[in-house]
Scaffold this active site. Structure first.
Site, PDB file in Angstrom:
ATOM      1  N   SER A   1      48.933  44.300  56.100  1.00  0.00           N
ATOM      2  CA  SER A   1      48.143  45.572  55.768  1.00  0.00           C
ATOM      3  C   SER A   1      46.704  45.635  56.501  1.00  0.00           C
ATOM      4  CB  SER A   1      47.863  44.912  54.203  1.00  0.00           C
ATOM      5  OG  SER A   1      46.952  45.980  53.499  1.00  0.00           O
TER       6      SER A   1
ATOM      7  N   SER B   1      54.809  46.469  71.083  1.00  0.00           N
ATOM      8  CA  SER B   1      54.265  46.970  72.481  1.00  0.00           C
ATOM      9  C   SER B   1      52.808  46.954  72.641  1.00  0.00           C
ATOM     10  CB  SER B   1      54.726  48.396  72.338  1.00  0.00           C
ATOM     11  OG  SER B   1      53.873  49.308  71.514  1.00  0.00           O
TER      12      SER B   1
ATOM     13  N   LYS C   1      48.811  51.410  53.014  1.00  0.00           N
ATOM     14  CA  LYS C   1      48.440  50.186  53.070  1.00  0.00           C
ATOM     15  C   LYS C   1      47.981  49.522  51.754  1.00  0.00           C
ATOM     16  CE  LYS C   1      48.866  49.444  57.972  1.00  0.00           C
ATOM     17  NZ  LYS C   1      49.701  48.301  58.042  1.00  0.00           N
TER      18      LYS C   1
END
Length: 270
Positions: free
Chosen positions: A131, A11, A149
């Site tokens: 990441s 989006s 991450k």
């Protein structure tokens, strides 16, 4: 025949730029996001919008099932959906921490689980995990974002050697400063969570550093091009790095001691 790509978090930002860029380059692209109304415009670029909330297993299963039914396979899975919630560990509710890991880690892992059987059957697949420089460098006030991450980095390293035997590549993308609404959302969350606590001095320092970084942030298309490069490489690298300050930051993290790196990092927050 065009390869089918599923891009999550399509989006805005990197996800949107990647979905559009790949569609413009001949891929059959599904752009997925939780906010359905924000992905309808992707149709203009030849991207097929699909509703997906990566924190809900039923939504993940439905999305994968839809793509497989319509396209027959998912050749490339791009795990880009993510959120950034900031604040001192002491201040962030554990419910929010769990949500961060649900979106950034477990959602990606579940999508991979469901995409793998068809990839194995086809003896072909590309799994692209977004990441961050924040998957190698942990900043204060972002403990749960960085934890998620760092986990994606470890998951990718382990997975790479599990699925290589089936002709499937696992690629990590490590963006640095990139123009995105997530930076603004993260800064607002930081001030809301820790802006009036004992950590307010550090929160203000982090906000200043983010503001400085935003001025140098690259457009998302820079990362989209990196992703395409990884997808199309016959023997892709395990990691691709791009975006503002990404390479120098990771280089310094590699060569300096923890304490020396901490000293340089914290100097940027004064």
């Amino acid at each position: 025949m065009a390869k089918t790509v599923l891009v999550t978090g399509a989006s805005s930002g990197i996800g949107k730029a990647t979905a559009i860029y790949l569609a413009q380059n001949g891929y059959n692209v599904y752009g997925a996001a939780r906010r359905t109304e924000r992905i309808q415009a992707l149709k203009t670029f030849g991207v097929k919008p699909i509703t997906l909330d990566v924190s809900k297993d039923e939504s993940i299963s439905a999305a994968i099932e839809q793509v497989l039914k319509e396209a027959g396979s998912i050749d490339v899975l791009i795990n880009n959906a993510g959120s950034g919630s900031y604040g001192a560990l002491e201040d962030v509710p554990i419910t929010e921490a769990r949500n961060q890991l649900e979106v950034n880690l477990f959602g990606a892992a579940r999508l991979i689980q469901l995409a793998l059987p068809k990839m194995r059957e086809n003896r072909y697949g590309k799994i692209i995990n977004l990441s961050s420089v924040g998957g190698k460098v942990g900043l204060p006030m972002g403990v749960w974002y960085h934890a998620s991450k760092f986990a994606i980095e470890g998951l990718s390293d382990s997975l790479r050697n599990e699925v290589r035997q089936f002709g499937i590549d696992v690629i990590v993308i490590e963006p640095g400063g990139t123009k995105s609404e997530m930076t603004t959302i993260g800064s607002e969350a930081l001030q809301r969570t820790s802006g009036d606590t004992v950590y307010k001095g550090l929160a203000n320092g982090i906000k200043k550093m983010y503001t400085d970084m935003e001025k140098r942030a690259v457009e998302p298309i820079v990362i989209a091009r990196l992703i395409k490069k990884g997808i199309e490489a016959k023997h892709p690298k395990t990691r691709y790095i791009g975006g503002a300050m990404a390479k120098p930051m990771l280089y310094l993290r590699k060569i300096l001691s923890d304490k020396m790196f901490d000293k340089i990092l914290m100097s940027q927050m004064k």
